[in-house]
Scaffold this active site. Structure first.
Site: not given
Ligand code: TYM
Length: 334
Positions: A115, A197, A200
């Site tokens: 990032k 991956k 978004k």
């Molecule tokens: P975020 O918002 O980027 O993504 C949300 C969830 O989607 C999963 N994900 C994927 N899984 C499979 N393939 C992909 N290409 C893919 N892209 C995203 C992510 O692994 C996630 O589970 N930091 C986290 C949000 C967060 C969080 C937490 C998660 C904040 N606090 C506490 C669990 C527990 C994030 O940015 O996810």
């Protein structure tokens, strides 16, 4: 444990348009796990501002994400769906945990490196300590299990390390959380570059399926998906584009890779890509329908937001007070 049930926490950022990766890697599992666990599913809007946001956009997306949680099949009477920013204990615990996390640990986080390369003009302290806020999210609810995609496993490891470190000093304060990774959807890759991956924030809109894409767009994106020139449908690392499509197909149809390879033995890539597109549309169609109904029911969504914030604040407050006492903050006289 809450009411005899194990606790589950997870969250998603209300940034950008949700992708099929978010759905298959996380949201789909959330729905399946919601019966078994006492669940807290947060819209982690505080995480989102580590990257510059347009305020009105962020607000809109947060609401849309929470609505999508319900549209995906999570019952807000059972699972707690709330905005992270409505529960101030997240920020308070994050501060305390910052004092129990080492710079060296944060320096190793690959997402921070990625990032900061992407946002070189805004490498802020929040981006650096982001995984500590994430640990606070999880530990506040004494979560036993955290369902995420594979890209979050390094953050999860850190949350576990912080919990164990704290427990070693102060006794059993935090439950040490386990990661939950789905079998086939944990790592959905870009349709244009299977080494990356699905994200978004990809600049190429053909690389990601967005959850709000219409049916024709989904079909078109799969048709254009990058594969290889082998011409055989096999599930192996040498054919990463195809492997990704098989993973998507399996996650959408609950089939195994072996079953899928057998099903399409002798078929061309065109036929298979069309089948993947149809399988994805079958998953997205009910989601779209439910979402557009829910979106109209403003009073209902408002009530969910209000009630669940209170519920989350109650449980978070319990842990926060315990932690504050442990580290030596004075009690407020009554
Ligand atoms: P975020 O918002 O980027 O993504 C949300 C969830 O989607 C999963 N994900 C994927 N899984 C499979 N393939 C992909 N290409 C893919 N892209 C995203 C992510 O692994 C996630 O589970 N930091 C986290 C949000 C967060 C969080 C937490 C998660 C904040 N606090 C506490 C669990 C527990 C994030 O940015 O996810």
């Amino acid at each position: 444990m809450i009411d005899g049930k194990k606790v589950l926490f997870s969250g998603m950022q209300s940034t950008g348009n949700l992708t099929l990766g978010n759905y298959l890697g996380a949201l789909k599992n959330w729905v399946a796990l919601a019966e078994e666990y006492e669940c807290f599913y947060s819209v982690v809007d505080m995480h989102s501002i580590t990257v510059r946001q347009v305020p009105a956009e962020l607000r809109k997306r947060a609401r849309s994400l929470l609505t999508l949680y319900i549209a995906a099949g999570i019952d807000p009477e059972k699972a707690c769906l709330y905005y992270q920013s409505h529960v101030s204990a997240h920020a308070e615990l994050a501060w305390i945990l910052n004092c129990y996390t080492y710079m060296g640990e944060l320096n190793r986080m690959t997402q921070f490196k990625d990032k900061s390369a992407k946002h070189a003009d805004n490498i802020n302290a929040g981006l650096f300590t982001y995984p500590v806020l994430m640990a606070a999210d999880i530990l506040l609810y004494q979560a036993d299990v955290v369902p995420v995609g594979a890209d979050q496993s390094q953050h999860l490891e850190l949350a576990r390390d912080i919990a164990m470190r704290f427990n070693n000093i102060y006794g059993d304060v935090f439950t040490v959380p386990e990661i939950y990774l789905g079998k086939v959807g944990a790592k959905i890759q870009s349709l244009q570059d299977p080494e990356k991956k699905m994200s978004k924030s990809d600049e190429n809109p053909n690389a990601s399926i967005y959850l709000m894409d219409d049916e024709d767009t989904v079909m078109r994106k799969f048709k254009r998906a990058v594969t290889d020139s082998e011409g055989v449908i096999l599930y192996r690392d040498e054919q990463p584009g195809l492997k990704n499509l098989i993973n998507i197909y399996c996650a959408c149809t609950n089939r195994t890779p072996d079953e899928t390879v057998k099903e399409f033995e002798g078929s061309g890539y065109g036929v298979f890509k069309e089948a993947v597109g149809c399988a994805v549309n079958d998953v997205l169609r009910p989601l779209h329908e439910r979402y557009s109904e829910l979106e109209k029911d403003k009073a209902y969504i408002d009530k969910v937001i209000r009630d669940n914030a209170d519920k989350a604040a109650y449980f978070a407050g319990k842990t926060l007070r315990k932690v504050q006492k442990k580290v030596g903050f004075p009690e407020r006289p009554r």
